[in-house]
Design a protein around this motif. Structure first.
Motif, mmCIF file in Angstrom:
data_model
loop_
_atom_site.group_PDB
_atom_site.id
_atom_site.type_symbol
_atom_site.label_atom_id
_atom_site.label_comp_id
_atom_site.label_asym_id
_atom_site.label_seq_id
_atom_site.Cartn_x
_atom_site.Cartn_y
_atom_site.Cartn_z
ATOM 1 N N ALA A 96 23.866 24.952 -12.280
ATOM 2 C CA ALA A 96 24.285 26.331 -12.577
ATOM 3 C C ALA A 96 24.503 27.277 -11.415
ATOM 4 C CB ALA A 96 22.882 26.950 -12.527
ATOM 5 N N ILE A 97 24.959 28.523 -11.305
ATOM 6 C CA ILE A 97 25.265 28.984 -9.947
ATOM 7 C C ILE A 97 24.490 29.924 -8.999
ATOM 8 C CG2 ILE A 97 26.220 30.943 -9.185
ATOM 9 C CD1 ILE A 97 27.484 31.503 -12.265
ATOM 10 N N ASP A 98 22.881 29.400 -9.030
ATOM 11 C CA ASP A 98 21.965 29.702 -8.535
ATOM 12 C C ASP A 98 21.063 28.395 -7.554
ATOM 13 O OD1 ASP A 98 20.636 29.020 -10.413
ATOM 14 O OD2 ASP A 98 18.521 30.424 -10.319
ATOM 15 N N GLY A 99 21.840 27.622 -8.142
ATOM 16 C CA GLY A 99 21.777 25.960 -7.001
ATOM 17 C C GLY A 99 20.384 25.496 -7.934
ATOM 18 N N ASN A 100 20.633 26.023 -9.018
ATOM 19 C CA ASN A 100 19.386 25.186 -9.365
ATOM 20 C C ASN A 100 18.885 23.989 -10.707
ATOM 21 O OD1 ASN A 100 17.411 24.788 -12.541
ATOM 22 N ND2 ASN A 100 15.984 26.372 -11.759
ATOM 23 N N THR A 101 19.092 22.553 -11.091
ATOM 24 C CA THR A 101 19.241 21.516 -11.479
ATOM 25 C C THR A 101 18.789 21.645 -12.575
ATOM 26 O OG1 THR A 101 18.156 20.155 -10.550
ATOM 27 C CG2 THR A 101 20.415 20.617 -9.767
ATOM 28 N N VAL A 102 18.104 22.131 -12.762
ATOM 29 C CA VAL A 102 16.975 22.161 -14.443
ATOM 30 C C VAL A 102 17.735 22.112 -15.262
ATOM 31 C CG1 VAL A 102 15.032 22.553 -15.279
ATOM 32 C CG2 VAL A 102 14.794 22.619 -13.344
ATOM 33 N N LEU B 155 10.014 22.058 -16.090
ATOM 34 C CA LEU B 155 10.796 23.013 -16.886
ATOM 35 C C LEU B 155 9.903 23.967 -16.908
ATOM 36 C CD1 LEU B 155 9.510 21.098 -20.223
ATOM 37 C CD2 LEU B 155 11.823 22.290 -19.635
ATOM 38 N N ALA B 156 9.293 24.032 -15.541
ATOM 39 C CA ALA B 156 7.807 25.429 -16.022
ATOM 40 C C ALA B 156 9.088 25.819 -14.380
ATOM 41 C CB ALA B 156 6.912 24.604 -14.877
ATOM 42 N N ASN B 157 10.125 25.401 -13.604
ATOM 43 C CA ASN B 157 10.936 25.948 -12.485
ATOM 44 C C ASN B 157 12.253 26.168 -12.612
ATOM 45 O OD1 ASN B 157 9.317 25.855 -9.852
ATOM 46 N ND2 ASN B 157 8.574 23.856 -10.861
ATOM 47 N N SER B 158 12.783 25.791 -13.969
ATOM 48 C CA SER B 158 13.888 26.677 -14.429
ATOM 49 C C SER B 158 14.485 27.334 -14.306
ATOM 50 C CB SER B 158 13.853 25.856 -16.257
ATOM 51 O OG SER B 158 13.326 27.561 -16.831
ATOM 52 N N ASP B 159 13.535 28.321 -14.349
ATOM 53 C CA ASP B 159 14.306 29.926 -13.727
ATOM 54 C C ASP B 159 14.242 29.903 -12.053
ATOM 55 O OD1 ASP B 159 15.355 30.267 -16.477
ATOM 56 O OD2 ASP B 159 13.604 31.642 -16.393
ATOM 57 N N THR B 160 13.846 28.907 -11.605
ATOM 58 C CA THR B 160 13.509 28.549 -10.060
ATOM 59 C C THR B 160 15.024 28.563 -9.163
ATOM 60 O OG1 THR B 160 11.418 28.754 -9.725
ATOM 61 C CG2 THR B 160 12.641 28.288 -8.200
#
Length: 132
Positions: free
Chosen positions: A89-95, A30-35
């Motif tokens: 997500a487009i940026d590769g984040n899977t959260v 959750l803390a890295n949901s925007d990373t």
């Protein structure tokens, strides 16, 4: 007659440890949901409690010098798995925040259930000891 805590408490002490570790992992997700590029991870809870990760065959690593770090000291947790996203997500984040929040809440309730069970077991054991 002696009390065997393993029989009296069952798997609940181990379950509390695993639930605590899983809460850390889910909170980290959750803390890295925007990373960008962050990959969500989770524990295979049922597999851990069955002991399947500890009991399976492992390949031995050879050390060519005594200064090499042994494999046991390196954190290679095979029970930690990557979560497959429903909508990547487009940026590769899977959260996926809603799924992580739901899993975190479910894990918290399961933790509380095990804790309540252990508390009632210890209350019963202490009553039994006082009556002797």
């Amino acid at each position: 007659m002696s009390i065997n805590f393993k029989n009296a408490l069952g798997l609940h002490p181990d379950a509390l440890n695993v639930r605590s570790k899983r809460a850390e992992i889910l909170a980290n997700n959750l803390a890295n949901s925007d990373t960008p590029g962050y990959k969500a991870r989770d524990l295979d809870f049922k597999g851990i409690l069955k002991g399947e990760y500890e009991n399976r065959q492992r390949m031995e690593l050879s050390r060519t010098t005594h200064r090499h770090i042994p494999a046991e000291g390196v954190l290679m947790d095979s029970s930690l798995k990557f979560r497959m996203p429903h909508q990547p997500a487009i940026d590769g984040n899977t959260v996926e925040t809603n799924i992580e929040q739901a899993e975190f809440s479910k894990n918290a309730m399961d933790f509380q259930a095990s804790f309540t069970f252990l508390n009632s077991k210890f209350t019963g054991l202490s009553k039994a000891l006082r009556e002797q």
